[in-house]
Design a protein around this motif. Structure first.
Motif, PDB file in Angstrom:
ATOM      1  N   ILE A 250     -10.144   6.435 -31.254  1.00 52.70           N
ATOM      2  CA  ILE A 250     -10.354   5.485 -30.152  1.00 52.70           C
ATOM      3  C   ILE A 250     -11.334   6.112 -29.161  1.00 52.70           C
ATOM      4  CG2 ILE A 250      -9.223   4.308 -28.220  1.00 52.70           C
ATOM      5  CD1 ILE A 250      -6.789   3.966 -29.975  1.00 52.70           C
ATOM      6  N   PRO A 251     -12.435   5.448 -28.880  1.00 53.96           N
ATOM      7  CA  PRO A 251     -13.503   6.082 -28.098  1.00 53.96           C
ATOM      8  C   PRO A 251     -13.190   6.280 -26.617  1.00 53.96           C
ATOM      9  CG  PRO A 251     -14.068   3.808 -28.592  1.00 53.96           C
ATOM     10  CD  PRO A 251     -12.826   4.107 -29.360  1.00 53.96           C
ATOM     11  N   VAL A 252     -12.369   5.410 -26.059  1.00 50.11           N
ATOM     12  CA  VAL A 252     -12.063   5.497 -24.632  1.00 50.11           C
ATOM     13  C   VAL A 252     -10.588   5.838 -24.472  1.00 50.11           C
ATOM     14  CG1 VAL A 252     -11.988   4.268 -22.434  1.00 50.11           C
ATOM     15  CG2 VAL A 252     -13.851   3.815 -24.047  1.00 50.11           C
ATOM     16  N   CYS A 253     -10.294   7.029 -23.999  1.00 50.56           N
ATOM     17  CA  CYS A 253      -8.910   7.471 -23.773  1.00 50.56           C
ATOM     18  C   CYS A 253      -8.804   8.045 -22.360  1.00 50.56           C
ATOM     19  CB  CYS A 253      -8.492   8.523 -24.795  1.00 50.56           C
ATOM     20  SG  CYS A 253      -8.418   7.911 -26.500  1.00 50.56           S
TER      21      CYS A 253
ATOM     22  N   ALA B 285     -12.625  -1.355 -15.216  1.00 53.14           N
ATOM     23  CA  ALA B 285     -13.971  -0.777 -15.250  1.00 53.14           C
ATOM     24  C   ALA B 285     -14.340  -0.390 -16.675  1.00 53.14           C
ATOM     25  CB  ALA B 285     -14.047   0.432 -14.323  1.00 53.14           C
ATOM     26  N   GLU B 286     -13.402   0.158 -17.421  1.00 49.34           N
ATOM     27  CA  GLU B 286     -13.679   0.555 -18.802  1.00 49.34           C
ATOM     28  C   GLU B 286     -13.841  -0.665 -19.702  1.00 49.34           C
ATOM     29  OE1 GLU B 286     -14.415   3.468 -19.827  1.00 49.34           O
ATOM     30  OE2 GLU B 286     -13.921   4.580 -18.009  1.00 49.34           O
ATOM     31  N   VAL B 287     -12.987  -1.683 -19.478  1.00 53.95           N
ATOM     32  CA  VAL B 287     -13.096  -2.901 -20.283  1.00 53.95           C
ATOM     33  C   VAL B 287     -14.472  -3.528 -20.110  1.00 53.95           C
ATOM     34  CG1 VAL B 287     -12.245  -5.263 -20.560  1.00 53.95           C
ATOM     35  CG2 VAL B 287     -10.619  -3.375 -20.302  1.00 53.95           C
ATOM     36  N   GLU B 288     -14.905  -3.632 -18.863  1.00 60.80           N
ATOM     37  CA  GLU B 288     -16.192  -4.270 -18.584  1.00 60.80           C
ATOM     38  C   GLU B 288     -17.370  -3.359 -18.935  1.00 60.80           C
ATOM     39  OE1 GLU B 288     -15.842  -5.301 -14.487  1.00 60.80           O
ATOM     40  OE2 GLU B 288     -14.194  -6.717 -14.838  1.00 60.80           O
ATOM     41  N   GLY B 289     -17.255  -2.069 -18.559  1.00 59.40           N
ATOM     42  CA  GLY B 289     -18.366  -1.156 -18.779  1.00 59.40           C
ATOM     43  C   GLY B 289     -18.574  -0.787 -20.230  1.00 59.40           C
ATOM     44  N   GLN B 290     -17.467  -0.635 -20.975  1.00 59.97           N
ATOM     45  CA  GLN B 290     -17.557  -0.221 -22.371  1.00 59.97           C
ATOM     46  C   GLN B 290     -17.487  -1.404 -23.341  1.00 59.97           C
ATOM     47  OE1 GLN B 290     -18.102   2.908 -23.314  1.00 59.97           O
ATOM     48  NE2 GLN B 290     -17.971   3.795 -21.267  1.00 59.97           N
ATOM     49  N   GLY B 291     -17.242  -2.593 -22.801  1.00 62.49           N
ATOM     50  CA  GLY B 291     -17.136  -3.765 -23.673  1.00 62.49           C
ATOM     51  C   GLY B 291     -15.932  -3.712 -24.595  1.00 62.49           C
ATOM     52  N   LEU B 292     -14.803  -3.244 -24.057  1.00 57.37           N
ATOM     53  CA  LEU B 292     -13.601  -3.119 -24.877  1.00 57.37           C
ATOM     54  C   LEU B 292     -13.043  -4.495 -25.244  1.00 57.37           C
ATOM     55  CD1 LEU B 292     -11.679  -0.260 -22.987  1.00 57.37           C
ATOM     56  CD2 LEU B 292     -13.359  -0.051 -24.823  1.00 57.37           C
ATOM     57  N   ASP B 293     -12.648  -4.650 -26.487  1.00 58.79           N
ATOM     58  CA  ASP B 293     -11.977  -5.890 -26.871  1.00 58.79           C
ATOM     59  C   ASP B 293     -10.519  -5.649 -27.258  1.00 58.79           C
ATOM     60  OD1 ASP B 293     -12.480  -4.590 -29.218  1.00 58.79           O
ATOM     61  OD2 ASP B 293     -13.849  -6.100 -30.006  1.00 58.79           O
ATOM     62  N   GLY B 294     -10.041  -4.434 -27.023  1.00 63.95           N
ATOM     63  CA  GLY B 294      -8.636  -4.118 -27.227  1.00 63.95           C
ATOM     64  C   GLY B 294      -8.202  -3.019 -26.273  1.00 63.95           C
ATOM     65  N   VAL B 295      -7.034  -3.196 -25.652  1.00 63.10           N
ATOM     66  CA  VAL B 295      -6.528  -2.231 -24.675  1.00 63.10           C
ATOM     67  C   VAL B 295      -5.099  -1.858 -25.044  1.00 63.10           C
ATOM     68  CG1 VAL B 295      -5.867  -1.885 -22.269  1.00 63.10           C
ATOM     69  CG2 VAL B 295      -7.984  -3.104 -22.811  1.00 63.10           C
TER      70      VAL B 295
ATOM     71  N   MET C  76     -10.525  -8.831 -35.797  1.00 62.66           N
ATOM     72  CA  MET C  76     -10.071  -7.443 -35.650  1.00 62.66           C
ATOM     73  C   MET C  76     -10.769  -6.804 -34.468  1.00 62.66           C
ATOM     74  SD  MET C  76     -10.096  -4.376 -38.474  1.00 62.66           S
ATOM     75  CE  MET C  76      -8.944  -5.279 -39.504  1.00 62.66           C
ATOM     76  N   ALA C  77      -9.980  -6.134 -33.629  1.00 56.61           N
ATOM     77  CA  ALA C  77     -10.554  -5.479 -32.461  1.00 56.61           C
ATOM     78  C   ALA C  77     -11.523  -4.395 -32.910  1.00 56.61           C
ATOM     79  CB  ALA C  77      -9.451  -4.875 -31.609  1.00 56.61           C
TER      80      ALA C  77
END
Length: 728
Positions: A34-37, A54-64, A1-2
């Motif tokens: 969702i923390p990043v919008c 940048a958000e995926v890498e910087g925030q460690g997102l595992d779902g977009v 689960m993401a």
């Protein structure tokens, strides 16, 4: 689960003008925490993509989640390795088909985001299945023109090839012909078969291993890991191969030709007999009648056109003039089918002085040792009668080599496709001897040909990693067989490379997911093994499913079949779709805003809906679209979920199936239709109109009809009134 999601809203392409962007972002940020919008006016630009990365890498997102355009576009732009990606179609399926700055359009967009958030919450990035001891060797079964071509093309591309031919020498039909039809420009002159040259080229290629006088004892496994046992003169040799090309050609249909004097008169022969005479240099005839469509294009005999007969006859008229210059040729035909470059060959045949007569044959009789042919003469009117004929040559049709003539003829007279398939399979000549629960040979389409999807996916059979080419796949001439074999070689290369990376080849090209089974809850009902269109699931001795992931095409038919819901994908599951349905906000009855759930197949229905959007075709905004991999993945619990949620109706949109069009996953639409009949019974028992749930078969070109289809369904639902379960 993401665990950590990011939501990115594009306001370009008119989205920002048609919708309240802030309200959309609020759904993701407030309702789903969702923390990043982020919002951007051009997400598919380099700047927009860099923002997401940048958000995926910087925030460690595992779902977009990207709310923008259709997932069918910009697939090469939006790639974020390590993160699950879902696309919300706010353009083609929202603002382009509904009114801008409208309450209903806004509600639709917000529901689309809710559904995506539920999907992203439940999904994880697939981990590809990579088998052990994978092979990239291509096994070619059949050493005729198509088989030799496929072997050479794969070998020249650098792939190991195993070529198996049942005869003592390679060449197949080429060994029996005097000359071939032209296969290169200017397409006017018959060519030397050049068997020796072709064989020498194969022998000179170090990538190709040849077994002659050999047959396939058995084949087990799947793409990348097929284990083939080859019987060469009683000696069994084992080969592990990654893909298989079936190139066993065709055989002449000589059944039911007695109405043309075949078997009755010695000087009525087939086109193969004429080749043997020409090869021996002894035509021995001065007046020759060539009869086209001999037993073909005839509902009582062989219903289809064999594609090569016309050009073969044109070739033989030219050969006749070469070997017997004083001879006269008469060609009796229904139509001359010399397509493409072979129009030049048709002209060359006419220039020999051959006399062409269009019309059906009425009768062939014998008088004084000579033959008399009577036929219609459509061009000149009336009938034609040609006497003193020395030889009648029948351009008889071809049937695939792996099926028996009698079975084809019997099956062709039946309307029941299931009975036809059973008849042809039962009479099959065993060639591949597959160790599949679903049968030892390839399932086939009408008339016994083993193609999988003749419209969108030529070469592919219903056994993943096994490709057919040449006249075993479809009736064709020699030039086409060469191109066909090259295509099959490329498909074989594609599947071994994709399998090495754990990816699907078709139709979901590149998909890394595969079905996972919670076998501890399995009841051995066998529905998954029975309904899988591709033989991807065998059974063990106790009846438990034995999945073969490399055979799987990721359609999800097994998932829809399972009553215990023990089958799922990391990014596609029964629970995930159910939660998406439940996420839709259904207004109360007094608000008079009905809701319609559309479960749309991603292969034709989703593209058709996108096409409607591209053409700005308006339809009502009551609909909520959930893409599914195939209607075969339909689990009946989704219908129950939608009814209990308060949806007023459910519309299933899937591929057409039948003789003239096919479901992309072969049987998915048909299976869904069968399942739907059970839903109707349940709805009737609950006091709900069964017509609240319908299925429509469409193809991509039906996009212009979609608004009328959706609006008509809406009108019917208005007559039924609101779903009485609304609000409970």
């Amino acid at each position: 689960m993401a665990k950590k999601l990011g939501f990115f809203l594009c306001t370009g392409c008119g989205i920002g003008e048609a919708l309240d962007a802030a309200a959309l972002t609020k759904v993701a940020a407030k309702e789903y925490k969702i923390p990043v919008c982020k919002e951007h006016n051009y997400l598919c630009s380099a700047e927009g993509v860099d923002l997401i990365k940048a958000e995926v890498e910087g925030q460690g997102l595992d779902g977009v989640i990207i709310a923008a355009c259709s997932s069918r576009v910009n697939g090469d732009v939006f790639r974020f390795p390590g993160a699950f990606l879902d696309r919300v179609n706010l353009r083609e399926q929202c603002i382009w088909v509904h009114e801008a700055d409208d309450e209903d359009t806004q509600m639709l967009a917000e529901d689309q985001i809710r559904m995506s958030c539920e999907k992203a919450k439940a999904a994880t990035v697939p981990e590809p299945y990579v088998g052990e001891d994978l092979s990239k060797t291509v096994l070619v079964v059949g050493g005729g023109l198509a088989g030799m071509t496929a072997a050479l093309e794969a070998g020249k591309a650098g792939y190991p090839v195993v070529l198996v031919e049942k005869e003592a020498t390679l060449g197949g039909w080429l060994n029996k012909v005097y000359k071939t039809t032209p296969m290169a420009a200017p397409f006017t002159t018959p060519e030397d078969p050049n068997v020796a040259g072709r064989v020498a080229e194969i022998e000179a290629n170090g990538n190709i291993k040849v077994y002659t006088g050999a047959v396939i004892e058995k084949i087990a496994g799947g793409p990348g890991m097929f284990d083939a046992e080859i019987n060469q003169g009683g000696n069994i040799v084992a080969e592990r191969v990654g893909a298989i090309i079936l190139a066993t050609g065709s055989k002449d249909n000589v059944a039911n030709l007695d109405h043309l004097g075949y078997g009755k008169y010695a000087n009525v022969i087939t086109h193969a007999d004429f080749e043997a005479m020409a090869k021996a240099g002894n035509i021995g005839a001065q007046k020759v009648a060539f009869i086209q469509c001999a037993g073909s294009r005839d509902a009582e005999r062989l219903p289809y056109c064999s594609a090569a007969c016309c050009v073969e006859t044109l070739k033989q008229t030219i050969i006749l003039k070469e070997l017997a210059p004083e001879a006269t040729a008469y060609v009796f035909y229904k139509d001359i089918r010399s397509s493409g470059q072979y129009e030049h060959f048709y002209k060359a045949g006419q220039e020999t002085g051959a006399i062409f007569i269009k019309g059906d044959i009425k009768e062939i009789t014998e008088a004084g040792g000579k033959l008399v042919v009577e036929s219609e003469d459509i061009l000149l009117g009336g009938n034609a009668r040609v006497e003193d004929i020395d030889l009648v040559v029948l351009a008889n049709g071809m049937i695939p080599s792996n099926k028996a003539t009698e079975a084809i003829v019997a099956a062709a007279a039946q309307d029941d496709a299931g009975a036809e398939a059973a008849a042809t399979q039962e009479a099959a000549e065993k060639i591949l001897n597959l160790q599949y629960r679903q049968g030892p040979e390839l399932p086939n389409l009408k008339y016994g040909f083993p193609d999988s999807h003749f419209i969108c996916f030529p070469y592919e059979t219903r056994r993943t990693g096994i490709y057919a080419c040449g006249s075993v796949r479809a009736p064709m001439d020699m030039a086409k067989a060469v191109g066909d074999a090259t295509g099959a070689a490329l498909k074989a290369i594609q599947v071994v490379e994709s399998t090495a990376g754990g990816a699907a080849v078709h139709p979901r090209s590149g998909d890394l997911s595969y079905p996972e089974f919670a076998l501890q809850r399995c009841t051995q009902c066998k529905r998954c093994t029975e309904e899988c269109p591709f033989g991807a699931i065998n059974e063990d001795a106790k009846g438990n499913p034995l999945p073969n992931p490399t055979r799987c095409r990721r359609c999800g038919t097994c998932m829809g079949a399972c009553p215990e819901r023990i089958i799922s994908f990391k990014n596609y599951s029964v629970g995930m779709i159910g939660n998406m349905v439940k996420a839709v906000e259904v207004p109360e009855e007094d608000e008079e805003k009905p809701r319609i759930l559309i479960l749309a197949c991603e292969n034709d229905a989703i593209p058709a809906l996108d096409m409607a959007g591209i053409n700005r075709l308006k339809y009502n905004s009551w609909v909520r679209i959930v893409p599914v991999r195939c209607l075969g993945s339909l689990n009946l619990v989704w219908i129950a979920d939608s009814m209990s949620k308060g949806f007023d109706g459910v519309l299933l949109l899937g591929c057409k199936h039948g003789e003239d069009y096919q479901c992309h996953f072969m049987k998915g639409s048909e299976i869904a239709e069968i399942r739907l009949s059970k839903v109707s019974e349940t709805l009737d028992r609950l006091g709900l109109e069964s017509d609240r749930v319908r299925m429509m078969q469409i193809n991509i070109m039906d996009y212009a009809e979609l608004p009328a289809i959706l609006d008509k369904f809406s009108e019917d639902l208005e007559e039924f009134g609101p779903n009485p379960m609304k609000g409970f």
